[in-house]
Design an enzyme around this catalytic site. Sequence first.
Site, PDB file in Angstrom:
ATOM      1  N   ASN A  24       0.964 -21.310-143.865  1.00 31.74           N
ATOM      2  CA  ASN A  24       2.267 -20.896-144.409  1.00 31.74           C
ATOM      3  C   ASN A  24       2.234 -21.151-145.905  1.00 31.74           C
ATOM      4  OD1 ASN A  24       3.459 -23.625-145.043  1.00 31.74           O
ATOM      5  ND2 ASN A  24       3.092 -23.866-142.845  1.00 31.74           N
ATOM      6  N   VAL A  33      -2.927 -22.542-135.295  1.00 31.91           N
ATOM      7  CA  VAL A  33      -4.251 -22.593-135.918  1.00 31.91           C
ATOM      8  C   VAL A  33      -4.248 -23.610-137.074  1.00 31.91           C
ATOM      9  CG1 VAL A  33      -5.878 -21.268-137.337  1.00 31.91           C
ATOM     10  CG2 VAL A  33      -4.858 -20.222-135.306  1.00 31.91           C
ATOM     11  N   ASP A  34      -3.202 -23.575-137.853  1.00 29.19           N
ATOM     12  CA  ASP A  34      -3.066 -24.448-139.025  1.00 29.19           C
ATOM     13  C   ASP A  34      -3.168 -25.919-138.610  1.00 29.19           C
ATOM     14  OD1 ASP A  34      -2.609 -25.032-141.673  1.00 29.19           O
ATOM     15  OD2 ASP A  34      -0.480 -24.474-141.672  1.00 29.19           O
TER      16      ASP A  34
HETATM   17  N1  AR6 Z   1      -8.006 -21.073-132.268  1.00 28.84           N
HETATM   18  C1  AR6 Z   1      -7.837 -19.738-132.243  1.00 28.84           C
HETATM   19  N2  AR6 Z   1      -6.637 -19.146-132.125  1.00 28.84           N
HETATM   20  C2  AR6 Z   1      -5.561 -19.954-132.016  1.00 28.84           C
HETATM   21  C3  AR6 Z   1      -5.643 -21.372-132.057  1.00 28.84           C
HETATM   22  C4  AR6 Z   1      -6.954 -21.939-132.187  1.00 28.84           C
HETATM   23  N3  AR6 Z   1      -7.146 -23.250-132.239  1.00 28.84           N
HETATM   24  N4  AR6 Z   1      -4.379 -21.878-131.947  1.00 28.84           N
HETATM   25  C5  AR6 Z   1      -3.530 -20.834-131.839  1.00 28.84           C
HETATM   26  N5  AR6 Z   1      -4.241 -19.670-131.862  1.00 28.84           N
HETATM   27  P1  AR6 Z   1      -0.403 -19.199-135.183  1.00 28.84           P
HETATM   28  P2  AR6 Z   1       0.941 -17.425-137.131  1.00 28.84           P
HETATM   29  C6  AR6 Z   1      -3.757 -18.265-131.832  1.00 28.84           C
HETATM   30  O1  AR6 Z   1       0.905 -19.613-134.613  1.00 28.84           O
HETATM   31  O2  AR6 Z   1       1.554 -16.645-136.034  1.00 28.84           O
HETATM   32  C7  AR6 Z   1       1.793 -22.482-138.365  1.00 28.84           C
HETATM   33  O3  AR6 Z   1       2.806 -23.442-138.165  1.00 28.84           O
HETATM   34  C8  AR6 Z   1      -2.336 -18.028-131.368  1.00 28.84           C
HETATM   35  O4  AR6 Z   1      -2.304 -17.919-129.949  1.00 28.84           O
HETATM   36  O5  AR6 Z   1      -1.432 -20.235-135.417  1.00 28.84           O
HETATM   37  O6  AR6 Z   1       0.300 -16.701-138.273  1.00 28.84           O
HETATM   38  C9  AR6 Z   1       1.576 -22.168-139.826  1.00 28.84           C
HETATM   39  O7  AR6 Z   1       1.712 -23.327-140.642  1.00 28.84           O
HETATM   40  C10 AR6 Z   1      -2.020 -16.702-132.040  1.00 28.84           C
HETATM   41  O8  AR6 Z   1      -2.527 -15.602-131.306  1.00 28.84           O
HETATM   42  O9  AR6 Z   1      -0.208 -18.444-136.611  1.00 28.84           O
HETATM   43  C11 AR6 Z   1       2.661 -21.172-140.105  1.00 28.84           C
HETATM   44  O10 AR6 Z   1       3.896 -21.799-140.336  1.00 28.84           O
HETATM   45  C12 AR6 Z   1      -2.800 -16.768-133.361  1.00 28.84           C
HETATM   46  O11 AR6 Z   1      -3.774 -17.791-133.173  1.00 28.84           O
HETATM   47  C13 AR6 Z   1       2.738 -20.376-138.822  1.00 28.84           C
HETATM   48  O12 AR6 Z   1       2.244 -21.257-137.797  1.00 28.84           O
HETATM   49  C14 AR6 Z   1      -1.946 -17.116-134.575  1.00 28.84           C
HETATM   50  O13 AR6 Z   1      -0.967 -18.067-134.214  1.00 28.84           O
HETATM   51  C15 AR6 Z   1       1.843 -19.151-138.842  1.00 28.84           C
HETATM   52  O14 AR6 Z   1       2.065 -18.398-137.680  1.00 28.84           O
END
Ligand code: AR6
Length: 169
Positions: A24, A33-34
């Site tokens: 973010n 992921v973050d």
């Molecule tokens: N490895 C691979 N994919 C993953 C993992 C992992 N370890 N964990 C989740 N996913 P998201 P966004 C998938 O929420 O939507 C954070 O708080 C997940 O299922 O990580 O861009 C940041 O700080 C989904 O399909 O990212 C921002 O505030 C994809 O990765 C916000 O979330 C992205 O999910 C960003 O949200």
Amino acid sequence: MVRITLVQGDITRQHADAIVNAANSSLLGGGGVDGAIHRAGGPEILDACRDLRASHYGKGLPTGRAVATTAGRLQARWVIHTVGPVWSAEEDRSELLASCYRESLRVADELGARTVAFPAISTGIYGWPMEDGARIAIETVRQTETSVEEVGFVLFDGRAYEAFAAQME
Ligand code: AR6
């Protein structure tokens, strides 16, 4: 043209030169992921992000942009942080999502990274529908000129993997 591969799994376990973080604007961590990247990579990544906030990105990293830091303890050399758009039904933010992939590849080129692992940006906490997120991801990477040789999309679950696989056909 860049080779695209699909993997189901956890992006923090990938052996790419660079791993892309769905961050973010604050660059100071979050969930998804973050959270996983900062947990697995250790405090060095957060220290580097704080330095970025204290220097070039005082107001944070704008949506659609990308910036690199160390990967700390991860099995990668760099983490490329990019900020996806929050999904909106009223406003078409597709160009910002495409920009995340383009800008991340541009930063990878600057670093000299040959292999890059991407998550499905914006499709988690930011609510982007998976099928559309997969379409934009694959189309954009295919259309971007880059010296990166291999882009691996790392999909967390079977549904995400299937959505990306469908776009590859
Ligand atoms: N490895 C691979 N994919 C993953 C993992 C992992 N370890 N964990 C989740 N996913 P998201 P966004 C998938 O929420 O939507 C954070 O708080 C997940 O299922 O990580 O861009 C940041 O700080 C989904 O399909 O990212 C921002 O505030 C994809 O990765 C916000 O979330 C992205 O999910 C960003 O949200």
